[in-house]
Design a protein around this motif. Sequence first.
Motif, PDB file in Angstrom:
ATOM      1  N   LEU A 131     -14.840 -39.475 -34.854  1.00  0.00           N
ATOM      2  CA  LEU A 131     -14.761 -40.853 -35.320  1.00  0.00           C
ATOM      3  C   LEU A 131     -16.106 -41.221 -35.943  1.00  0.00           C
ATOM      4  O   LEU A 131     -17.126 -41.222 -35.273  1.00  0.00           O
ATOM      5  CB  LEU A 131     -14.449 -41.776 -34.136  1.00  0.00           C
ATOM      6  CG  LEU A 131     -13.823 -43.144 -34.428  1.00  0.00           C
ATOM      7  CD1 LEU A 131     -12.527 -43.006 -35.199  1.00  0.00           C
ATOM      8  CD2 LEU A 131     -13.590 -43.890 -33.118  1.00  0.00           C
ATOM      9  N   LEU A 132     -16.077 -41.475 -37.257  1.00  0.00           N
ATOM     10  CA  LEU A 132     -17.294 -41.827 -37.988  1.00  0.00           C
ATOM     11  C   LEU A 132     -17.273 -43.304 -38.366  1.00  0.00           C
ATOM     12  O   LEU A 132     -16.203 -43.903 -38.503  1.00  0.00           O
ATOM     13  CB  LEU A 132     -17.420 -40.984 -39.258  1.00  0.00           C
ATOM     14  CG  LEU A 132     -17.716 -39.492 -39.099  1.00  0.00           C
ATOM     15  CD1 LEU A 132     -17.789 -38.827 -40.470  1.00  0.00           C
ATOM     16  CD2 LEU A 132     -19.011 -39.280 -38.351  1.00  0.00           C
ATOM     17  N   LYS A 138     -16.639 -48.157 -33.406  1.00  0.00           N
ATOM     18  CA  LYS A 138     -16.407 -46.863 -32.745  1.00  0.00           C
ATOM     19  C   LYS A 138     -16.544 -46.982 -31.229  1.00  0.00           C
ATOM     20  O   LYS A 138     -15.623 -46.610 -30.478  1.00  0.00           O
ATOM     21  CB  LYS A 138     -17.408 -45.821 -33.261  1.00  0.00           C
ATOM     22  CG  LYS A 138     -17.449 -45.643 -34.765  1.00  0.00           C
ATOM     23  CD  LYS A 138     -18.360 -44.515 -35.168  1.00  0.00           C
ATOM     24  CE  LYS A 138     -19.784 -44.684 -34.664  1.00  0.00           C
ATOM     25  NZ  LYS A 138     -20.439 -45.900 -35.187  1.00  0.00           N
ATOM     26  N   SER A 139     -17.688 -47.496 -30.771  1.00  0.00           N
ATOM     27  CA  SER A 139     -17.924 -47.595 -29.328  1.00  0.00           C
ATOM     28  C   SER A 139     -16.964 -48.573 -28.668  1.00  0.00           C
ATOM     29  O   SER A 139     -16.548 -48.368 -27.522  1.00  0.00           O
ATOM     30  CB  SER A 139     -19.374 -48.022 -29.058  1.00  0.00           C
ATOM     31  OG  SER A 139     -20.282 -47.028 -29.485  1.00  0.00           O
ATOM     32  N   GLN A 197     -22.609 -43.254 -24.450  1.00  0.00           N
ATOM     33  CA  GLN A 197     -23.660 -43.219 -25.468  1.00  0.00           C
ATOM     34  C   GLN A 197     -25.038 -43.106 -24.820  1.00  0.00           C
ATOM     35  O   GLN A 197     -25.932 -42.465 -25.363  1.00  0.00           O
ATOM     36  CB  GLN A 197     -23.581 -44.489 -26.316  1.00  0.00           C
ATOM     37  CG  GLN A 197     -24.519 -44.518 -27.506  1.00  0.00           C
ATOM     38  CD  GLN A 197     -24.287 -45.738 -28.376  1.00  0.00           C
ATOM     39  OE1 GLN A 197     -23.444 -46.580 -28.074  1.00  0.00           O
ATOM     40  NE2 GLN A 197     -25.023 -45.837 -29.467  1.00  0.00           N
ATOM     41  N   ASP A 247     -19.270 -40.069 -26.673  1.00  0.00           N
ATOM     42  CA  ASP A 247     -19.891 -41.072 -27.549  1.00  0.00           C
ATOM     43  C   ASP A 247     -21.284 -40.568 -27.955  1.00  0.00           C
ATOM     44  O   ASP A 247     -22.225 -40.613 -27.160  1.00  0.00           O
ATOM     45  CB  ASP A 247     -19.989 -42.411 -26.815  1.00  0.00           C
ATOM     46  CG  ASP A 247     -20.235 -43.578 -27.768  1.00  0.00           C
ATOM     47  OD1 ASP A 247     -20.408 -43.327 -28.977  1.00  0.00           O
ATOM     48  OD2 ASP A 247     -20.253 -44.730 -27.296  1.00  0.00           O
ATOM     49  N   GLU A 248     -21.383 -40.074 -29.197  1.00  0.00           N
ATOM     50  CA  GLU A 248     -22.630 -39.518 -29.736  1.00  0.00           C
ATOM     51  C   GLU A 248     -23.241 -38.512 -28.766  1.00  0.00           C
ATOM     52  O   GLU A 248     -24.355 -38.691 -28.267  1.00  0.00           O
ATOM     53  CB  GLU A 248     -23.620 -40.641 -30.051  1.00  0.00           C
ATOM     54  CG  GLU A 248     -23.089 -41.641 -31.068  1.00  0.00           C
ATOM     55  CD  GLU A 248     -24.106 -42.729 -31.404  1.00  0.00           C
ATOM     56  OE1 GLU A 248     -25.309 -42.503 -31.178  1.00  0.00           O
ATOM     57  OE2 GLU A 248     -23.686 -43.792 -31.887  1.00  0.00           O
ATOM     58  N   THR A 297     -17.670 -39.463 -31.196  1.00  0.00           N
ATOM     59  CA  THR A 297     -18.306 -40.185 -32.288  1.00  0.00           C
ATOM     60  C   THR A 297     -19.655 -39.543 -32.553  1.00  0.00           C
ATOM     61  O   THR A 297     -20.253 -38.931 -31.658  1.00  0.00           O
ATOM     62  CB  THR A 297     -18.517 -41.667 -31.934  1.00  0.00           C
ATOM     63  OG1 THR A 297     -19.468 -41.763 -30.871  1.00  0.00           O
ATOM     64  CG2 THR A 297     -17.218 -42.323 -31.523  1.00  0.00           C
ATOM     65  N   THR A 298     -20.145 -39.669 -33.775  1.00  0.00           N
ATOM     66  CA  THR A 298     -21.442 -39.102 -34.118  1.00  0.00           C
ATOM     67  C   THR A 298     -21.993 -39.780 -35.359  1.00  0.00           C
ATOM     68  O   THR A 298     -21.242 -40.378 -36.146  1.00  0.00           O
ATOM     69  CB  THR A 298     -21.343 -37.579 -34.350  1.00  0.00           C
ATOM     70  OG1 THR A 298     -22.646 -37.056 -34.610  1.00  0.00           O
ATOM     71  CG2 THR A 298     -20.443 -37.277 -35.535  1.00  0.00           C
ATOM     72  N   HIS A 299     -23.313 -39.684 -35.513  1.00  0.00           N
ATOM     73  CA  HIS A 299     -23.973 -40.139 -36.740  1.00  0.00           C
ATOM     74  C   HIS A 299     -24.450 -38.959 -37.586  1.00  0.00           C
ATOM     75  O   HIS A 299     -25.006 -39.165 -38.652  1.00  0.00           O
ATOM     76  CB  HIS A 299     -25.172 -41.038 -36.398  1.00  0.00           C
ATOM     77  CG  HIS A 299     -24.771 -42.414 -35.961  1.00  0.00           C
ATOM     78  ND1 HIS A 299     -24.072 -43.270 -36.779  1.00  0.00           N
ATOM     79  CD2 HIS A 299     -24.963 -43.079 -34.792  1.00  0.00           C
ATOM     80  CE1 HIS A 299     -23.858 -44.416 -36.140  1.00  0.00           C
ATOM     81  NE2 HIS A 299     -24.383 -44.319 -34.930  1.00  0.00           N
TER      82      HIS A 299
END
Length: 818
Positions: free
Chosen positions: A544-545, A552-553, A593, A669-670, A699-701
């Motif tokens: 999920l970007l 996202k969170s 996260q 989460d990340e 999720t990630t950046h």
Amino acid sequence: MNWLTVNQLAVLLWKNFTLKKRRLISSVTEVLAALLFVVMLLIFRTLTGIDVAGPYHFKPQPISTMPSFIKDAKEWELIYIPSDIDVVTEIIENVKKNLNTTLKVRGFPSEAEFENYSLLGFASQKVLGAIVFDCGFKNKNDALPLQIKYHLRFIGVQRTIWWPDKTGWKTTFLFPNHPSIQPRNPDFHDGGSPGYIREGFLAVQHAVDKSIMLYHETSAGKKLFDETNILIQRFPYPAHPQDKLLWISSPFIPLMFIIMFSSIVLSITRSIVFEKEKRLKEYQLIIGLRNWIIWAGYFFTFFPLYVIIILLICALLFIVEEPILRYSDCSFIFVFLTCYAIASICFAFMVSTFFNKTHLAASAGNLLFFASFFPYNFISEHYGMLGLTTKVTACLSANVALALGINILIKLEIQEIGVKWHNLWTPANLEDNFIFGYMFGMLLLDALLYSLVTWYVEAVFPGQCDVPQPWYFFLMRSYWFGKPKIQKTAEETKCFPIVHNCFEAEPTNLVAGIQIKRLYKEFRNKPAVSNLSLNVYEGQITVLLGHNGAGKSTTLSVLTGRFPATRGEAYINGYSISDNMIEIRKDLGFCPQYDLLFDDLTLSEHLFFYCMVKGIPEDINCVEVEHMLSMFNLKDNYHALSGSVSGGVRRKLSIIMALTGGSKVVILDEPSSGMDPMSRRATWDILQHYKFNRTILLTTHYMDEADILGDRIAIMVRGTLHCCGSSVFLKQIYGAGYRIVMEKEPYCDVNNIIAMIQHHIPDAVLENDLGSELSFILSKKYVSRFEALFTELEIKRKTLGIANFGASITTMEEVFLK
């Protein structure tokens, strides 16, 4: 209660006691602080003994003696009411003779006129007293009836007392406000205050009674009165022991006991709020622990500490050469203090539900704890005036119940009776109807009431820990009996794919572990997630970007049960997140996260704890854990405290915790934030290895991470899903094409290079010409011509002044930016 519940409670207690052991100095300090006052009492016991007071004998006192403050009787008045009845006037004249005094007598027709005289006239300061007849006289010449009703009125503040008593004559008391275990006012033969003899009350009463009787008597009766002299004498009082230690310290002992236990109550409140503030409790709930199990774990962690302290207190109070309590039953005191311990633990639980910050909870909790003791000061000051109902009601504060219990204990101890099981329902004094049995009942009732408040506030205002219940939740059948555990099939819960050129066709041969259907989440009417529909498939990693604030969170928080959905529905393994979150959490792994770890637990203890919470024995999970530790290179840190390792190591531990325990659905989460490149690669390898038979949503950046890990990539913008598909699919939709990058020689001819490239690719665009780097964007539709272009560039490389060149496809970063 099934085996898993017992197992979870046991491992939770193991975790709590391990943390207590790591904070041993703090625990020992709490114990020593609680024992300090008892030790002080023992020291004072060695310095003070038990004396024998009495016996007391008192001299007879004549009742006809006029008060000592009357120096000149002519200046003083005796009032009588009513003044317009002949027989009353006659009686008053005889009263004056019986008093053998030159007092002036003054009559008033009514009490109202006398009261006006008392309020307005200065002469009223010289009024000894007033005699008010209430015989229902109709006429002036009425005879005196045989049954006479009268009352005496004297000044409210007694004239013979150096320090006036605020309660005056205490005519409303049957017994003294503060009952004494020795004779009252032993230094006064006339009884002291209230001064019925020294104030002249008995003299006037005797004179009136004598006058009335003489009015009705014959001459023989009058002769009898002349030959009789009436004296009044106090009863003697036998010798009795006087424990100076208890006598002197009795006003302070209740407060000292409150102070003794205050540090433990404060510690309980701090510990609970600390886990709430650091979101440790939230993570335990997400990972599968039930809320009531966590509260039970708290109780059975702190209760043994209380029991140890109470045992030591009883030992110091009884099992020494010179005990402080000589007559009471040790087991009785132990049970009484244990009841208080239960109530005070529940009080700390109640206070903790109102706060989310540790420092605020510590300050306010301490204030509330001592404030709950303040009613005792009022009760102690007005003890004799208060009824049983008031005293019992005040015991709704556990601190007041403890203080009143200790007060009764000291009274019985001084009386050489002590508190024992056989006098549980016996009052300490004849004049006191408040008994020890009430304290036992009220302490247990307090514990129940505090627990009910804790349960209600925790359910309606859980903070970040859980989904809040409606205020009337206790009236709902579903709360008590649960909602039906309906596990729907994949076809029933499947979210139908969005038909759009930005959404790739979904796989038909895979089972969706997570199905999100038109999900909305709003905060104060502002949408954070809007109309989100997405299928996450088993055996795949779905990424999920989205930019910061894209939702996202929030989506992950809804899926893990931290927030309730505003509208819409989601299913995890066929269970609805609205109705069956408890079932979902049994197979859910979560990496938040921010690392939610106990600083005083080692890495191995974390893994053991969460494996046992999931119901997976340590030996079964050991091989899997060892494999992940090796891949993450964490074996050297296996027995290190999590609070002493780097952020990267803590992050790796969070990922391992999410994957262990046989979790079928894993939400990350990340997960690789804060890791070095090598650790990120190891994380990717582990996730690729463990995605089989698992549904993984992360999720990630990092765009390269999404590109490598994502079987399917979903991009969110302002709470809505804009596209979803594989990396290749998204690049085809949003990618600009291909990029060719060249390194120039000093003699490079840029114009010739541009001409050659545009000969093969007519719409090629010069992207960059800076320093020694030259780059072009090549359109995807001319892919068939790339081979000829690259061949010609290779042949003419030196002629054109090209040191080397390379080509690459569009990156996920470009897709994301578009």
